[in-house]
Design an enzyme around this catalytic site. Sequence first.
Site, PDB file in Angstrom:
ATOM      1  N   LYS A  79       0.963  -0.810   0.378  1.00 17.87           N
ATOM      2  CA  LYS A  79      -0.159   0.533   0.517  1.00 17.87           C
ATOM      3  C   LYS A  79       0.919   1.638  -0.060  1.00 17.87           C
ATOM      4  O   LYS A  79       2.181   1.427   0.533  1.00 17.87           O
ATOM      5  CB  LYS A  79      -0.889   0.221   1.276  1.00 17.87           C
ATOM      6  CG  LYS A  79      -2.460   1.113   1.184  1.00 17.87           C
ATOM      7  CD  LYS A  79      -2.661   1.104   2.424  1.00 17.87           C
ATOM      8  CE  LYS A  79      -3.978   1.989   2.527  1.00 17.87           C
ATOM      9  NZ  LYS A  79      -4.625   1.337   3.487  1.00 17.87           N
ATOM     10  N   SER A 154     -10.046   1.897   3.018  1.00 16.65           N
ATOM     11  CA  SER A 154      -8.774   2.810   1.818  1.00 16.65           C
ATOM     12  C   SER A 154      -8.168   2.095   1.501  1.00 16.65           C
ATOM     13  O   SER A 154      -7.111   2.221   0.063  1.00 16.65           O
ATOM     14  CB  SER A 154      -7.799   3.638   2.692  1.00 16.65           C
ATOM     15  OG  SER A 154      -7.093   2.949   4.115  1.00 16.65           O
ATOM     16  N   SER A 178      -9.743  -0.139   7.313  1.00  9.63           N
ATOM     17  CA  SER A 178      -9.503  -0.330   5.527  1.00  9.63           C
ATOM     18  C   SER A 178      -8.659  -1.428   4.651  1.00  9.63           C
ATOM     19  O   SER A 178      -8.454  -1.600   3.707  1.00  9.63           O
ATOM     20  CB  SER A 178      -8.353   1.157   5.635  1.00  9.63           C
ATOM     21  OG  SER A 178      -9.249   2.532   5.772  1.00  9.63           O
TER      22      SER A 178
END
Lengths: 486, 480
Positions: A79, A154, A178
């Site tokens: 990420k 997210s 997330s």
Amino acid sequence: MSLYEKTIHELSHMLKAKEVSSVEITESVLERIDAVEDKVGGYVTVSKESALEMAKAVDALIASGESLSDIAGIPVAVKDNICTKGIATTCSSKMLENFVPPYDAFVSNKLKENGGVIIGKTNMDEFAMGASTETSYFHLTKNPYDLTKVPGGSSGGSAAVVAADEAIFSLGSDTGGSIRQPASFCSVVGLKPTYGLVSRFGLVAFASSLDQIGPMTKDVTDCAIVMNAIAGHDKMDSTSANITLPDYKSALVDDVKGMKIGIPREYMGEGIAPDVKAIILNAAKKYEEMGAIVEEFSLPMTDYALSAYYIISSAEASSNLARFDGIKYGYRTKEFEDLTDIYAKSRTEGFGSEVKRRIMLGTYALSSGYYDAYYKKAQQVRTLVKQSFNDAFAKYDMILSPAYPNTAFEIGGKITDAVQMYLGDICTVSVNIAGLPGIVVPAGFDSNNMPVGVQLIGKAFDEMTLIRGAYAFEKNTDFHTIRPSL
Amino acid sequence: MNYESVIGLEVHAELATNTKIYCSCRNEFGLDVNTSCCPICTGMPGTLPVLNKKVVEYAIKAGLALNCSITREGKQDRKNYFYPDLPKAYQISQFDLPLCTDGYLDIEVNGEKKRIGITRIHIEEDAGKLIHSVMGDESYVDFNRCGVPLIEIVSEPDLRSAEEAKIYLETLKSVLQYIEVSDCKMEEGSLRCDINVSLRPVGSDKFGTRTEMKNVSTLSGTQRAIDYEIGRQTVILDNGGTIDQETRRWDDGKGENVLLRSKEEAHDYRYFPEPDLMPIVVSDEWIEEIRATLPEMPDVKKARYTGELGLGDYEAGIIVGNKSMARFFDRCVELGGNVKAVANWLQGDIMKVVKDKDITFDDINFTPEDLNELAAIVDKGTISITAAKKVLAKMFETSDKPSKIVDELGLAQISDEGAIEAMVNAVLDQNPQSFEDYKNGKTRALGFLVGMVMKESKGKGNPQIINKMILERLEAYKNS
């Protein structure tokens, strides 16, 4: 079956048996990226060259007969809020568009130590604020199961690239759901570890007391393998727990007989989509068939947890994101009059509207005269939420629930209504507030063939029970084998 | 109207730890710009602070030396504000649970003891330094000072004059230096203070409105800044005005202060508990361990010197005022040396060499044992004071024991009465006239004769014995 479709454990066996090289696996994944990334948009950066170099290095080690970890030679996507030395780490923000950290996050370093091949950085909601990856400054990420829908967020990029076979596994971060919500939306396995189990060093902070890094994988076995690689004490993170680590792979046991599982009524009430509810109840039934004892119970404080979450996370974010001021690194406005002007313009132009909304919310909550009513009150709620989980875990080994009240929604469907977007987090935020571990495993598809994951919540540092529970479910179902067609 | 000034000080002292408060960068003054900084102290994204335990230890040590209660579970907080020298845009400090509270420091004002309350001591990180270009159109940041550990020592408003504030600051400085937690070099910025001043009519027990003055960085500046502010407030009050609660900035060059911000413009720092750090847990055992390392405080030491050891107030003050000298002296006393003689040597000849060579008493290459031995040799009459000075000069150069040096230089005095008597007899036989001169009141004859005997002994005769012996003979003749 192409190499890119396989799991870590499958590829690891092949590597150790010298049936395949890491370069071949990496090339296969890179080809897959070339083929489908235009549709999915899961990456911010694909680091092709450095990935192939890492793969070569691992192949050399294998050739020299070195004994390697299970993730050695396996392509992993990270990420884009996790610092990777020499590779841009943008947090999907204009503010950090050109930021290349001169250091690795603890987990990036762990991946490298274990021979993981970092193949790229995944798209996300800007600074991890969002539940759809739509707040990314760069581009949208699509749900591989339906390209008109969001992948969740997210960590939407990290979920989508694993679902689309553009990475064998990925790392996400979870502040209020997330990892778990996009795992549910994209039919992958996502684990948010206990707060303190995985070091936050090098994770660009959103809400320091809630953030955790965790694995996103194609199955539960891979989840255990990745946990073995990234969990552990880090003296650079004061909140990192110094505990003796188990071998998470030893929890891969298909047996939940006698296990006590509670379903919180508050997570199954109004607002939950009927299909989702049915799938979760089916999962509960499955556990009963496997010999677990399942019952409903009440988990008080759930409503308050959501408010407390938004106050605490925004308050911490307002402080954490203050360092992006246009002075030292990151975006600086082109024209300015004076110092205040640099600050105001750089931040106005460098941050997106969702980030600015949270900064304002958090700044307000911490302001003198409002602190007691908001921040302090939220911390009190936090204590009560922890207490209510403690009470629940006196009776249950695990809590079972949805990860989100709905399946993946249409792109553009909710982004205009912040409150609607926030309300969806009801099933996940309490886990962060209480610092507990939560895992999501594929549990079915709704009437539109969109995936639904079931969430299992455990006691602090009891990832072993969660992995065991998730593994048994996976062994007795085949939802995880149904891949999207791209 | 006559006013009484009410003054409180917030003193920031940089702690002399090896490394910074939240990272492992060197904590050292005077390094090249931006050579002691890292991703952590420059606030790069994703980095985290880890508290240096030494900082807590030093703060507790200061707290114990200033008679404070020590908090058993402290925490750290973020103080949020934007400024280019603060890379995280928050300073990690302590808000409502400082490490040390409710202490005091005794100071001496015009020979009288006065107790000044210490409200609190907390730990925090220093900010960087801005460097402005000569043309004034560009500014640069030096991050070396970012993350240097500080303690902030907040006094009660117990000070009543600039003079008292100066004495408080001097006394505080000597305590911090004594316990070795801070260099307190004001010129290097390792000791800085903010000053709160208010006035009230003499006899009133209510506080007036106070102002806070920043940027005071020298001892003399402190005194001038306070006197200036007292003057400024007096004029306003005398003209029927009121004092605004505001922050002012002292300009040492101009000798005046200017408004920095009004109460309305005061920052809202939005303090909240630092989530990246765990609570600071302090055990009783740890406190006792730290207490055991505390040296004798300067005031206690001075009282011991003037009382038990019988030193004069002035010389006791000189020794206490020089930490390495006091350490050397204490060791001499412990070993049973001649207190007065050793004190004289230290403040006189030894001090002179130490100053000339720009070293401390820790650096001289003879030991307290050696100095005691030198004093004892003099006491025994083995050598004269003049000879002893020669021995001392040699002691600075070699590591030989004083007795060995005395032998080598052949400085031992002849104290054998038989040997001296023979020489005295010889000299008196050659100078019979001297008896008559002495009888006739020419006392100079004594000095002449002693000198002759000393010459005869090639300077090694013990002058006291010679003196005594000749005097006896002359007196005997005079009275016969």
